[in-house]
Scaffold this active site. Structure first.
Site, PDB file in Angstrom:
ATOM      1  N   CYS A  45      -2.307   8.993   2.084  1.00 40.89           N
ATOM      2  CA  CYS A  45      -2.054   8.702   0.674  1.00 40.89           C
ATOM      3  C   CYS A  45      -3.297   8.824  -0.190  1.00 40.89           C
ATOM      4  O   CYS A  45      -3.196   8.951  -1.418  1.00 40.89           O
ATOM      5  CB  CYS A  45      -1.449   7.307   0.534  1.00 40.89           C
ATOM      6  SG  CYS A  45      -2.420   6.013   1.340  1.00 40.89           S
TER       7      CYS A  45
ATOM      8  N   GLU B 171       0.877  -1.170   0.000  1.00 44.66           N
ATOM      9  CA  GLU B 171       0.000   0.000   0.000  1.00 44.66           C
ATOM     10  C   GLU B 171       0.919   1.226   0.000  1.00 44.66           C
ATOM     11  O   GLU B 171       1.448   1.615   1.042  1.00 44.66           O
ATOM     12  CB  GLU B 171      -0.908  -0.015   1.228  1.00 44.66           C
ATOM     13  CG  GLU B 171      -1.792  -1.250   1.308  1.00 44.66           C
ATOM     14  CD  GLU B 171      -2.529  -1.345   2.633  1.00 44.66           C
ATOM     15  OE1 GLU B 171      -2.573  -0.333   3.363  1.00 44.66           O
ATOM     16  OE2 GLU B 171      -3.047  -2.426   2.936  1.00 44.66           O
TER      17      GLU B 171
END
Length: 487
Positions: A294, A260
């Site tokens: 993010c 991720e």
């Protein structure tokens, strides 16, 4: 720096609390710059010992009934929820999160993820009988088939600093539910919360060695947790640059990986969009984790007809947000994680100025003597080739880029090495979904920045490898085995 008594955290290895070979280092409150406590610095040998303990525990734990594993997770969820107040206070001290975020999004979501994976789901399912065109003896026949999900083995979980509860829980809980054992290497900035999670799991009855936690500022700690021959899989949340190095190490030994990584989310805003909704959604970049996330819509692509209004309203929105002590109820934007990161974010703003962007909000350091604060900053008149538009800043900074036609907006959105989460705002829902299908991103929000926590999460391109969340996490932490027999 020396620490006294309870201020010194110990490692959690093989079911025991162990003094670290490398001593302790200070965890700093980013809002006050005071020391929260002493985090343990593990040695390479101690990391290998944690991995070996996880390997030894894997066999018995993987053979434990799924219902028993689920019961442990449910008890852990109850324990975490029962300690919501003190756990949130610690998370706030380590991360600088606002009180609402620390209680709800950090600890609250952490507990919810343990509870979610305490729901036992079928680990296997039947596959409809298949008609063979030609069997091994040269004749057709019917074969029965079963697809079985098996645990991967020992999983190293390397977690991010922006959420020391939800992020580790999102790795640990599904990994344990599938019968894996874990070695957790928390971010060096805020590891103390992860040790509280380990305490909750220990109290919930997790057997020795099933969960191990090792921390440290040295790169050697993470490298050992990845390279240990006892590790079968690495689950990592963090920057793309570090993810590449981990992926290279995993590739050499054919270890499974779940990555991720970074993002530079595009928010495509069309002329017919609800501007208030778009401003509120994009504005979360300023407030949510102070932009240290993010999935933030940091790169706004505004159609010409709405560009001026959108910039004006975003600037006004940013100017209304109170920056300051995250413990005060009126604070919306807390500090970033460290002085070094503050300097990094500020350097990007200065780079944007030099590249020709116009700072229409923020751009100046808030006038506090202590704390690592960055003002919500809006950069207008940007182009997609500027560094502020191409690189992940990871702070409360938004850049706005104009476009004319739909095709241009799509092309600009896709002109990036990242592809995690993008967003589309349009009053024409059919167009919004048409555009969403053409965006090269793992997820797309249509007229929202909300997340469905059962939907698959992960990125295209340099934003990662694999998918998790919901049932997809059970897939991520398992291997598929086929069992066939004569029909």
């Amino acid at each position: 720096m020396s620490f006294e008594g309870s201020d010194r955290q110990r490692l959690f290895v093989g079911g025991s609390w162990v003094e670290p070979d490398g001593g302790h280092y200070p965890v700093i409150d980013p809002a006050t710059e005071e020391t929260v406590g002493g985090a343990p610095e593990a040695s390479r040998d101690q990391v290998f010992a944690a991995c070996a303990a996880a390997r030894e525990a894997f066999g018995p734990w993987s053979r434990t009934a799924p219902e028993e594993r689920a019961a442990v997770l449910a008890r852990a969820a109850d324990i975490i929820h029962g300690h919501l107040g003190p756990y949130a206070e610690l998370a706030q001290a380590e991360t600088g999160a606002t009180t609402g975020t620390a209680r709800g999004i950090q600890v609250g979501v952490g507990a919810a993820r343990f509870r979610r994976y305490a729901r036992v789901e079928p680990a296997e399912w039947a596959v409809a009988p298949q008609i063979n065109d030609a069997g091994p003896m040269g004749k057709a026949g019917v074969m029965g088939g079963l697809a079985v999900r098996q645990p991967v083995g020992v999983v190293t979980c390397i977690t991010s600093y922006n959420n020391p509860w939800a992020n580790p829980a999102g790795k640990i809980a599904p990994a344990l539910a599938m019968g894996n054992t874990v070695v957790v290497k928390p971010a060096p900035q805020d590891p103390l919360s992860v040790y509280r999670m380990a305490e909750a799991l220990e109290a919930a009855g997790v057997p020795p060695g099933v969960v191990n936690v090792v921390s440290g500022r040295s790169v050697e700690v993470g490298e050992a947790a990845v390279s240990s021959p006892d590790v079968d899989m690495v689950s990592f949340t963090g920057s793309t640059a570090v993810g590449r190095r981990i992926a290279e190490a995993c590739g050499r030994d054919m270890k499974r990986q779940l990555m991720e990584l970074g993002g530079k989310g595009a928010a495509v805003v069309f002329d017919d969009a609800d501007i208030g909704s778009a401003v509120a959604g994009i504005g979360t970049t300023f407030s949510f984790y102070s932009g240290q996330i993010c999935t933030a819509p940091t790169r706004v692509l505004a159609q010409r007809g709405v560009y001026g209004r959108l910039v004006e309203q975003l600037a006004a929105y940013a100017g209304r947000l109170k920056v300051g002590d995250p413990r005060e109820a009126s604070t919306v934007v807390g500090p970033v994680i460290s002085a070094e990161h503050r300097d990094r974010v500020e350097s990007y703003v200065e780079t944007g100025r030099k590249e020709g962007a116009v700072v229409v909000a923020g751009g100046e350091r808030p006038p506090y003597e202590r704390g690592f604060y960055v003002a919500p900053t809006l950069l207008a008149d940007c182009t997609n080739d500027m560094r502020v538009a191409r690189e992940e800043i990871f702070g409360p900074v938004v850049c706005v880029i104009p476009f004319d036609e739909e095709e241009e907006g799509i092309a600009l959105a896709n002109d990036t090495e990242y592809g995690l989460i993008d967003y589309v705002w349009s009053g024409d829902v059919a167009r919004a979904f048409r555009v969403a299908r053409r965006l090269r991103a793992g997820g797309v929000g249509v007229n929202t920045v909300g997340r469905n926590m059962e939907a698959p999460f992960g990125g295209f391109k340099q934003s990662g490898v694999g998918r998790d969340v919901g049932s997809y996490a059970l897939h991520a932490y398992s291997e598929v085995q086929a069992i066939v027999w004569p029909g």
